[in-house]
Design a protein around this motif. Structure first.
Motif, PDB file in Angstrom:
ATOM      1  N   ALA A  36       0.828  -1.203   0.000  1.00 52.74           N
ATOM      2  CA  ALA A  36       0.000   0.000   0.000  1.00 52.74           C
ATOM      3  C   ALA A  36       0.863   1.254   0.000  1.00 52.74           C
ATOM      4  N   GLU A  37       1.995   1.218   0.744  1.00 50.07           N
ATOM      5  CA  GLU A  37       2.881   2.382   0.811  1.00 50.07           C
ATOM      6  C   GLU A  37       3.456   2.707  -0.564  1.00 50.07           C
ATOM      7  N   GLU A  38       3.902   1.672  -1.258  1.00 48.30           N
ATOM      8  CA  GLU A  38       4.466   1.890  -2.592  1.00 48.30           C
ATOM      9  C   GLU A  38       3.390   2.390  -3.557  1.00 48.30           C
ATOM     10  N   ALA A  39       2.165   1.877  -3.423  1.00 45.53           N
ATOM     11  CA  ALA A  39       1.069   2.308  -4.279  1.00 45.53           C
ATOM     12  C   ALA A  39       0.729   3.776  -4.052  1.00 45.53           C
ATOM     13  N   GLU A  40       0.728   4.215  -2.791  1.00 47.40           N
ATOM     14  CA  GLU A  40       0.433   5.611  -2.493  1.00 47.40           C
ATOM     15  C   GLU A  40       1.492   6.538  -3.073  1.00 47.40           C
ATOM     16  N   GLU A  41       2.733   6.103  -3.062  1.00 45.27           N
ATOM     17  CA  GLU A  41       3.807   6.912  -3.646  1.00 45.27           C
ATOM     18  C   GLU A  41       3.592   7.084  -5.153  1.00 45.27           C
ATOM     19  N   ILE A  42       3.149   6.011  -5.816  1.00 42.22           N
ATOM     20  CA  ILE A  42       2.866   6.095  -7.259  1.00 42.22           C
ATOM     21  C   ILE A  42       1.696   7.029  -7.513  1.00 42.22           C
ATOM     22  N   LEU A  43       0.652   6.933  -6.678  1.00 40.80           N
ATOM     23  CA  LEU A  43      -0.513   7.788  -6.847  1.00 40.80           C
ATOM     24  C   LEU A  43      -0.176   9.267  -6.688  1.00 40.80           C
ATOM     25  N   GLU A  44       0.788   9.561  -5.841  1.00 40.69           N
ATOM     26  CA  GLU A  44       1.182  10.948  -5.626  1.00 40.69           C
ATOM     27  C   GLU A  44       1.958  11.529  -6.800  1.00 40.69           C
ATOM     28  N   ASN A  45       2.556  10.654  -7.618  1.00 41.75           N
ATOM     29  CA  ASN A  45       3.425  11.133  -8.692  1.00 41.75           C
ATOM     30  C   ASN A  45       2.929  10.800 -10.100  1.00 41.75           C
ATOM     31  N   GLU A  46       1.932   9.934 -10.222  1.00 40.11           N
ATOM     32  CA  GLU A  46       1.461   9.508 -11.537  1.00 40.11           C
ATOM     33  C   GLU A  46      -0.033   9.829 -11.704  1.00 40.11           C
ATOM     34  N   TRP A  47      -0.437   9.952 -12.976  1.00 41.73           N
ATOM     35  CA  TRP A  47      -1.852  10.189 -13.321  1.00 41.73           C
ATOM     36  C   TRP A  47      -2.505   8.828 -13.528  1.00 41.73           C
ATOM     37  N   VAL A  48      -3.110   8.281 -12.465  1.00 42.99           N
ATOM     38  CA  VAL A  48      -3.680   6.935 -12.487  1.00 42.99           C
ATOM     39  C   VAL A  48      -5.192   7.012 -12.673  1.00 42.99           C
ATOM     40  N   GLN A  49      -5.701   6.204 -13.601  1.00 45.31           N
ATOM     41  CA  GLN A  49      -7.152   6.174 -13.841  1.00 45.31           C
ATOM     42  C   GLN A  49      -7.839   5.038 -13.069  1.00 45.31           C
ATOM     43  N   VAL A  50      -7.172   3.868 -12.993  1.00 47.41           N
ATOM     44  CA  VAL A  50      -7.803   2.688 -12.394  1.00 47.41           C
ATOM     45  C   VAL A  50      -6.814   1.991 -11.457  1.00 47.41           C
ATOM     46  N   ILE A  51      -7.317   1.515 -10.306  1.00 46.62           N
ATOM     47  CA  ILE A  51      -6.519   0.691  -9.397  1.00 46.62           C
ATOM     48  C   ILE A  51      -7.129  -0.704  -9.338  1.00 46.62           C
ATOM     49  N   LEU A  52      -6.281  -1.722  -9.516  1.00 47.91           N
ATOM     50  CA  LEU A  52      -6.685  -3.112  -9.339  1.00 47.91           C
ATOM     51  C   LEU A  52      -5.881  -3.663  -8.167  1.00 47.91           C
ATOM     52  N   CYS A  53      -6.550  -3.888  -7.053  1.00 50.89           N
ATOM     53  CA  CYS A  53      -5.854  -4.222  -5.810  1.00 50.89           C
ATOM     54  C   CYS A  53      -6.282  -5.588  -5.284  1.00 50.89           C
ATOM     55  N   ASP A  54      -5.313  -6.377  -4.832  1.00 52.20           N
ATOM     56  CA  ASP A  54      -5.615  -7.669  -4.220  1.00 52.20           C
ATOM     57  C   ASP A  54      -6.183  -7.439  -2.817  1.00 52.20           C
ATOM     58  N   ASN A  59      -0.429  -6.347   6.590  1.00 49.46           N
ATOM     59  CA  ASN A  59      -0.545  -5.033   7.257  1.00 49.46           C
ATOM     60  C   ASN A  59      -1.890  -4.345   6.998  1.00 49.46           C
ATOM     61  N   VAL A  60      -2.312  -4.273   5.737  1.00 49.60           N
ATOM     62  CA  VAL A  60      -3.554  -3.586   5.411  1.00 49.60           C
ATOM     63  C   VAL A  60      -4.275  -4.361   4.309  1.00 49.60           C
ATOM     64  N   SER A  61      -5.582  -4.539   4.445  1.00 48.30           N
ATOM     65  CA  SER A  61      -6.343  -5.264   3.424  1.00 48.30           C
ATOM     66  C   SER A  61      -6.584  -4.369   2.221  1.00 48.30           C
ATOM     67  N   GLY A  62      -6.986  -5.007   1.131  1.00 48.46           N
ATOM     68  CA  GLY A  62      -7.270  -4.248  -0.072  1.00 48.46           C
ATOM     69  C   GLY A  62      -8.397  -3.249   0.134  1.00 48.46           C
ATOM     70  N   VAL A  63      -9.445  -3.649   0.851  1.00 49.80           N
ATOM     71  CA  VAL A  63     -10.571  -2.746   1.111  1.00 49.80           C
ATOM     72  C   VAL A  63     -10.129  -1.542   1.933  1.00 49.80           C
ATOM     73  N   GLU A  64      -9.311  -1.785   2.962  1.00 50.66           N
ATOM     74  CA  GLU A  64      -8.838  -0.677   3.807  1.00 50.66           C
ATOM     75  C   GLU A  64      -7.980   0.299   2.998  1.00 50.66           C
ATOM     76  N   PHE A  65      -7.127  -0.253   2.131  1.00 48.44           N
ATOM     77  CA  PHE A  65      -6.283   0.612   1.299  1.00 48.44           C
ATOM     78  C   PHE A  65      -7.141   1.444   0.338  1.00 48.44           C
ATOM     79  N   LEU A  66      -8.093   0.792  -0.333  1.00 44.77           N
ATOM     80  CA  LEU A  66      -8.924   1.508  -1.297  1.00 44.77           C
ATOM     81  C   LEU A  66      -9.851   2.513  -0.616  1.00 44.77           C
ATOM     82  N   LYS A  67     -10.170   2.257   0.655  1.00 46.37           N
ATOM     83  CA  LYS A  67     -10.955   3.233   1.406  1.00 46.37           C
ATOM     84  C   LYS A  67     -10.167   4.527   1.599  1.00 46.37           C
ATOM     85  N   SER A  68      -8.867   4.377   1.881  1.00 47.37           N
ATOM     86  CA  SER A  68      -8.018   5.570   2.020  1.00 47.37           C
ATOM     87  C   SER A  68      -7.825   6.258   0.670  1.00 47.37           C
TER      88      SER A  68
END
Length: 495
Positions: A36-54, A59-68
């Motif tokens: 999730a930490e690495e994904a958030e770093e990408i989101l801060e620097n890239e123009w992302v349209q869609v996230i596909l998360c397991d 540490n954190v579930s996919g639902v909890e991460f996508l909620k944030s």
């Protein structure tokens, strides 16, 4: 060149991550993250349209991460992938994190790619909607006039020809006459017919020819979700009614107040849900999940099914009282094979629409192609015909006529022997053994000739016959190329 949509794939299993990247990289700009930490770093620097998360991550579930993610990057379309399909888990995911799609394992590559393309398209539509919303705020009066004008145009379209494409002597004329008689009366209607026959089109014609034409028309496929989700979707729910219900949700019945609700595949609903739907029809009121108070709604219900509901009632799978509430009037939509006279005009209409959608122009369908389409029995009805038209358009040559050789082999096997008859591989297997064998032989010969555009030398070579032998069989079975249609059929297609 148009940039590819950016998809961020989040999965702590490296092999799974690499597999998804290989499958998706031809259609998307794929970014990957193992946490999730690495994904958030990408989101801060890239123009992302869609996230596909397991879903299952340390540490954190996919639902909890996508909620944030929903809180920080609300425009990003969020999807979750999991091997677990517990209904409560799905509901929590959809409500907590605003999940667009819940993808279950094992997934199919082509299905996943299509889902992601739809998600990317949704992102683009959201952005366009934001811009339109700004414009509408600046010109609300103009927007209201545009909406009113479009509603009138839509009403006139369905009033003029019911929106149903058909020939002058079509069996659908009786259906359309029934629609015209029933539409003005505020009663429930049950639309029956095989899948793909156009039951939703009939329902829209009923709505736009009714006194509710200027109110909402909403559609719900009752077979598309479990009963728990269907109840919430139609009746709404109160915040905290179940795990994941973080806010009040207004159901489709309440949103359609004053208008029409179309319930497709009504024969698939559970017995428990049937009881709740019966109350809506009897009392004209709904009770959102988690609430004690009921709410009045003014709606007209049109239901559709491809099942024999009377047989379902006799078998105890469908409530008799609900059946009679839904079927105050029943309209049956005939299968496409029972309205073959409509196939030429429907085919041409679908071809015109496909050309606009795909941006490819051809002259027309050849007379032989239309004859072949007319002879086929179409188990998938209009939906199958639409897919076939799109296929031949893609395979056809720009600005040229589409010939019968581009049609699928299953359609060619039902090609007509002449303009007035047909050879059907399945339907003609009657008579003596010799007659049956000859029927199959004639069908195979005609299919081969059509695929080779009636080049007898090539067809004879494929069939292992001499030209003389092939000519003899053509004379024996009366097989001739369809050179054209009569004037009346040409006029119908052109109109």
């Amino acid at each position: 060149m148009t940039a590819l949509p950016t998809v961020l794939v989040v999965d702590d299993e490296q092999r799974s991550l690499e597999s998804l990247q290989r499958i998706l990289e031809d259609c998307f700009d794929v970014k990957t993250a193992v946490s999730a930490e690495e994904a958030e770093e990408i989101l801060e620097n890239e123009w992302v349209q869609v996230i596909l998360c397991d879903q299952r991550m340390p540490n954190v579930s996919g639902v909890e991460f996508l909620k944030s993610v929903r809180g920080r990057w609300p425009d990003v379309v969020r999807m979750i992938i999991s091997g677990y399909t517990d209904a409560e888990d799905i509901i929590r995911s959809i409500n907590d994190a605003g999940i667009y799609q819940y993808v279950t394992k094992p997934w199919r590559p082509e299905s996943l790619i299509l889902t992601l393309k739809n998600a990317a398209r949704l992102f683009e539509l959201q952005r366009q909607n934001e811009l339109l919303a700004i414009e509408l705020k600046m010109s609300s009066e103009r927007a209201e006039n545009v909406i009113a004008t479009r509603r009138v145009e839509l009403k006139q379209h369905y009033r003029r020809d019911d929106g149903i494409i058909r020939s002058p002597d079509s069996p659908m004329n009786e259906v359309c006459a029934r629609i015209a008689r029933v539409a003005p009366y505020d009663i429930s209607v049950l639309v029956t017919g095989e899948s793909g026959t156009g039951k939703e089109l009939v329902s829209r014609a009923l709505h736009y020819n009714s006194l509710r034409w200027d109110k909402p028309f909403v559609v719900e496929n009752c077979a598309a979700m479990p009963s728990e989700l269907l109840e919430s979707e139609l009746f709404g729910h109160k915040r905290g009614a179940f795990t994941g219900a973080v806010e009040d949700h207004v159901g489709l019945f309440e949103r359609a107040d004053g208008g029409t609700v179309f319930l497709d595949e009504i024969g698939e609903v559970s017995p428990a849900f049937q009881v709740k739907l019966l109350r809506v029809l009897q009392e004209g009121e709904i009770r959102p999940v988690g609430r004690r108070q009921t709410r009045k709604v003014d709606i007209r219900v049109i239901a559709a099914t491809n099942k024999d509901l009377e047989a379902e009632v006799r078998a105890g799978r469908f409530r008799e009282d609900l059946y009679y509430r839904l079927s105050a009037v029943t309209i049956h939509v005939p299968a496409l094979r029972d309205r073959r006279v409509d196939i030429p005009i429907i085919s041409q209409t679908l071809l015109d629409k496909a050309q606009k959608q795909l941006g490819k122009r051809v002259k027309r369908l050849s007379a032989e192609a239309i004859a072949c389409l007319t002879a086929y029995h179409w188990p998938g009805n209009v939906r199958e015909l639409q897919n076939e038209i799109q296929q031949v358009l893609v395979m056809g040559v720009e600005n040229e006529e589409i010939g019968a050789d581009l049609l699928s082999s299953r359609i060619l096997r039902a090609a007509p022997a002449d303009e007035g008859g047909e050879i059907d591989l399945i339907g003609s297997l009657d008579g003596t053994l010799r007659e049956r064998v000859e029927s199959v032989e004639a069908c195979i010969i005609r299919e081969t000739l059509i695929r080779h555009r009636w080049n007898k030398s090539r067809a004879a070579k494929e069939l292992g016959l001499s030209r003389v032998g092939l000519r003899s069989k053509l004379e024996r079975y009366g097989l001739e190329k369809v050179e054209g249609l009569d004037a009346e059929r040409r006029r119908k297609i052109a109109s």
